[in-house]
Design a protein around this motif. Structure first.
Motif, PDB file in Angstrom:
ATOM      1  N   ASP A   1       0.839  -1.202   0.000  1.00 36.80           N
ATOM      2  CA  ASP A   1       0.000   0.000   0.000  1.00 36.80           C
ATOM      3  C   ASP A   1       0.875   1.253   0.000  1.00 36.80           C
ATOM      4  O   ASP A   1       1.642   1.469   0.928  1.00 36.80           O
ATOM      5  CB  ASP A   1      -0.927   0.005   1.216  1.00 36.80           C
ATOM      6  N   PRO A   2       0.739   2.106  -1.020  1.00 34.53           N
ATOM      7  CA  PRO A   2       1.603   3.285  -1.108  1.00 34.53           C
ATOM      8  C   PRO A   2       1.370   4.326  -0.010  1.00 34.53           C
ATOM      9  O   PRO A   2       2.258   5.117   0.278  1.00 34.53           O
ATOM     10  CB  PRO A   2       1.282   3.863  -2.480  1.00 34.53           C
ATOM     11  N   ASN A   3       0.211   4.320   0.619  1.00 38.47           N
ATOM     12  CA  ASN A   3      -0.056   5.283   1.688  1.00 38.47           C
ATOM     13  C   ASN A   3       0.668   4.921   2.979  1.00 38.47           C
ATOM     14  O   ASN A   3       0.928   5.787   3.806  1.00 38.47           O
ATOM     15  CB  ASN A   3      -1.557   5.394   1.970  1.00 38.47           C
ATOM     16  N   VAL A   4       0.999   3.658   3.161  1.00 36.12           N
ATOM     17  CA  VAL A   4       1.718   3.219   4.356  1.00 36.12           C
ATOM     18  C   VAL A   4       3.195   3.490   4.133  1.00 36.12           C
ATOM     19  O   VAL A   4       3.826   2.888   3.268  1.00 36.12           O
ATOM     20  CB  VAL A   4       1.476   1.725   4.656  1.00 36.12           C
ATOM     21  N   GLN A   5       3.729   4.404   4.911  1.00 41.42           N
ATOM     22  CA  GLN A   5       5.126   4.798   4.774  1.00 41.42           C
ATOM     23  C   GLN A   5       6.051   3.979   5.653  1.00 41.42           C
ATOM     24  O   GLN A   5       7.206   3.770   5.307  1.00 41.42           O
ATOM     25  CB  GLN A   5       5.282   6.286   5.111  1.00 41.42           C
ATOM     26  N   GLN A   6       5.561   3.542   6.789  1.00 43.39           N
ATOM     27  CA  GLN A   6       6.363   2.749   7.702  1.00 43.39           C
ATOM     28  C   GLN A   6       5.461   1.722   8.366  1.00 43.39           C
ATOM     29  O   GLN A   6       4.289   1.991   8.607  1.00 43.39           O
ATOM     30  CB  GLN A   6       7.004   3.631   8.785  1.00 43.39           C
ATOM     31  N   CYS A   7       6.043   0.566   8.652  1.00 40.01           N
ATOM     32  CA  CYS A   7       5.314  -0.497   9.339  1.00 40.01           C
ATOM     33  C   CYS A   7       6.285  -1.166  10.294  1.00 40.01           C
ATOM     34  O   CYS A   7       7.375  -1.582   9.894  1.00 40.01           O
ATOM     35  CB  CYS A   7       4.781  -1.514   8.334  1.00 40.01           C
ATOM     36  N   TYR A   8       5.884  -1.236  11.556  1.00 41.36           N
ATOM     37  CA  TYR A   8       6.718  -1.846  12.593  1.00 41.36           C
ATOM     38  C   TYR A   8       5.941  -2.963  13.275  1.00 41.36           C
ATOM     39  O   TYR A   8       4.818  -2.754  13.721  1.00 41.36           O
ATOM     40  CB  TYR A   8       7.126  -0.809  13.638  1.00 41.36           C
ATOM     41  N   TYR A   9       6.539  -4.137  13.363  1.00 40.88           N
ATOM     42  CA  TYR A   9       6.014  -5.244  14.155  1.00 40.88           C
ATOM     43  C   TYR A   9       6.558  -5.024  15.556  1.00 40.88           C
ATOM     44  O   TYR A   9       7.774  -4.962  15.750  1.00 40.88           O
ATOM     45  CB  TYR A   9       6.491  -6.565  13.557  1.00 40.88           C
ATOM     46  N   VAL A  10       5.680  -4.862  16.540  1.00 42.54           N
ATOM     47  CA  VAL A  10       6.095  -4.405  17.865  1.00 42.54           C
ATOM     48  C   VAL A  10       5.601  -5.333  18.976  1.00 42.54           C
ATOM     49  O   VAL A  10       4.716  -6.163  18.767  1.00 42.54           O
ATOM     50  CB  VAL A  10       5.579  -2.966  18.138  1.00 42.54           C
ATOM     51  N   THR A  11       6.161  -5.124  20.156  1.00 38.63           N
ATOM     52  CA  THR A  11       5.661  -5.786  21.351  1.00 38.63           C
ATOM     53  C   THR A  11       4.695  -4.831  22.043  1.00 38.63           C
ATOM     54  O   THR A  11       4.650  -3.649  21.736  1.00 38.63           O
ATOM     55  CB  THR A  11       6.808  -6.127  22.318  1.00 38.63           C
ATOM     56  N   GLY A  12       3.941  -5.348  22.991  1.00 38.19           N
ATOM     57  CA  GLY A  12       3.009  -4.508  23.733  1.00 38.19           C
ATOM     58  C   GLY A  12       1.575  -4.777  23.325  1.00 38.19           C
ATOM     59  O   GLY A  12       1.249  -5.844  22.803  1.00 38.19           O
ATOM     60  N   ALA A  13       0.725  -3.798  23.541  1.00 36.06           N
ATOM     61  CA  ALA A  13      -0.713  -3.969  23.286  1.00 36.06           C
ATOM     62  C   ALA A  13      -1.016  -4.146  21.802  1.00 36.06           C
ATOM     63  O   ALA A  13      -1.917  -4.898  21.426  1.00 36.06           O
ATOM     64  CB  ALA A  13      -1.489  -2.765  23.825  1.00 36.06           C
ATOM     65  N   ALA A  14      -0.274  -3.470  20.943  1.00 33.87           N
ATOM     66  CA  ALA A  14      -0.491  -3.579  19.499  1.00 33.87           C
ATOM     67  C   ALA A  14       0.485  -4.593  18.911  1.00 33.87           C
ATOM     68  O   ALA A  14       1.523  -4.898  19.509  1.00 33.87           O
ATOM     69  CB  ALA A  14      -0.291  -2.225  18.837  1.00 33.87           C
ATOM     70  N   ASP A  15       0.131  -5.113  17.756  1.00 29.42           N
ATOM     71  CA  ASP A  15       1.032  -6.002  17.026  1.00 29.42           C
ATOM     72  C   ASP A  15       1.850  -5.228  15.996  1.00 29.42           C
ATOM     73  O   ASP A  15       2.998  -5.557  15.727  1.00 29.42           O
ATOM     74  CB  ASP A  15       0.235  -7.111  16.327  1.00 29.42           C
ATOM     75  N   PHE A  16       1.231  -4.205  15.417  1.00 29.12           N
ATOM     76  CA  PHE A  16       1.893  -3.390  14.405  1.00 29.12           C
ATOM     77  C   PHE A  16       1.609  -1.915  14.660  1.00 29.12           C
ATOM     78  O   PHE A  16       0.527  -1.554  15.138  1.00 29.12           O
ATOM     79  CB  PHE A  16       1.376  -3.731  12.996  1.00 29.12           C
ATOM     80  N   ILE A  17       2.570  -1.087  14.311  1.00 30.51           N
ATOM     81  CA  ILE A  17       2.389   0.355  14.281  1.00 30.51           C
ATOM     82  C   ILE A  17       2.630   0.781  12.835  1.00 30.51           C
ATOM     83  O   ILE A  17       3.661   0.437  12.242  1.00 30.51           O
ATOM     84  CB  ILE A  17       3.381   1.102  15.205  1.00 30.51           C
ATOM     85  N   LEU A  18       1.682   1.512  12.284  1.00 32.46           N
ATOM     86  CA  LEU A  18       1.787   1.992  10.903  1.00 32.46           C
ATOM     87  C   LEU A  18       1.874   3.510  10.893  1.00 32.46           C
ATOM     88  O   LEU A  18       1.206   4.176  11.687  1.00 32.46           O
ATOM     89  CB  LEU A  18       0.560   1.582  10.084  1.00 32.46           C
ATOM     90  N   ILE A  19       2.652   4.041   9.985  1.00 34.32           N
ATOM     91  CA  ILE A  19       2.668   5.468   9.696  1.00 34.32           C
ATOM     92  C   ILE A  19       2.049   5.594   8.307  1.00 34.32           C
ATOM     93  O   ILE A  19       2.569   5.037   7.333  1.00 34.32           O
ATOM     94  CB  ILE A  19       4.097   6.057   9.707  1.00 34.32           C
TER      95      ILE A  19
END
Length: 156
Positions: free
Chosen positions: A95-113
């Motif tokens: 997806d061209p609108n997603v500039q960054q994607c991080y697989y993370v620990t904690g409450a969320a699985d991913f953080i997207l910019i």
């Protein structure tokens, strides 16, 4: 990186300069750091080969190209099976609108910019990636009010 591939002070100085201006010539860099243009070019070639220099790109101003809105999206998946993670990763990478994607620990699985023209554009992105994905349990969105720092220069 092996010892043969270790970065020395000249390499680090070249990398710092290239991060600020990738169009700097070997002559310009050499004059700043005390190497010949040929030596600088050999080092840059080696740094590319080692993938220390991963890409040389133009950094665009999102507002100038009509993408003034930035969203930080926390995504929680229903299931964390490898195939489901890979499917989600594949969708956001495409997806061209997603500039960054991080697989993370904690409450969320991913953080997207995510960048968008306006709220309607973001709604289309969220439908495409999140609402229409049965593996997305929930997501939350923060709208960026001010872009105070968005860096691409690494501390070398």
């Amino acid at each position: 990186m092996t010892d043969d591939n270790a970065l020395d002070d000249f390499d680090r100085r070249i990398l710092r300069r290239l991060q600020v201006d990738a169009r700097a010539t070997g002559e310009e860099i050499g004059a700043e750091i005390g190497l010949s243009a040929a030596a600088v070019q050999r080092r840059i070639k080696r740094l590319r080969k080692l993938r220390v220099i991963a890409a040389e790109v133009a950094v665009l101003d999102p507002v100038a190209i009509g993408l003034p809105m930035t969203f930080i999206v926390s995504v929680e998946l229903e299931r964390e099976r490898a195939d489901m993670l890979d499917a989600f990763r594949k969708a956001v990478r495409a997806d061209p609108n997603v500039q960054q994607c991080y697989y993370v620990t904690g409450a969320a699985d991913f953080i997207l910019i995510v960048l968008a023209r306006d709220m309607a554009d973001f709604e289309a992105v969220s439908r495409r990636l999140l609402f229409d994905n049965s593996n997305v349990r929930r997501f939350s969105t923060n709208v960026v009010m001010s872009r105070d720092k968005a860096g691409s220069v690494l501390p070398v």
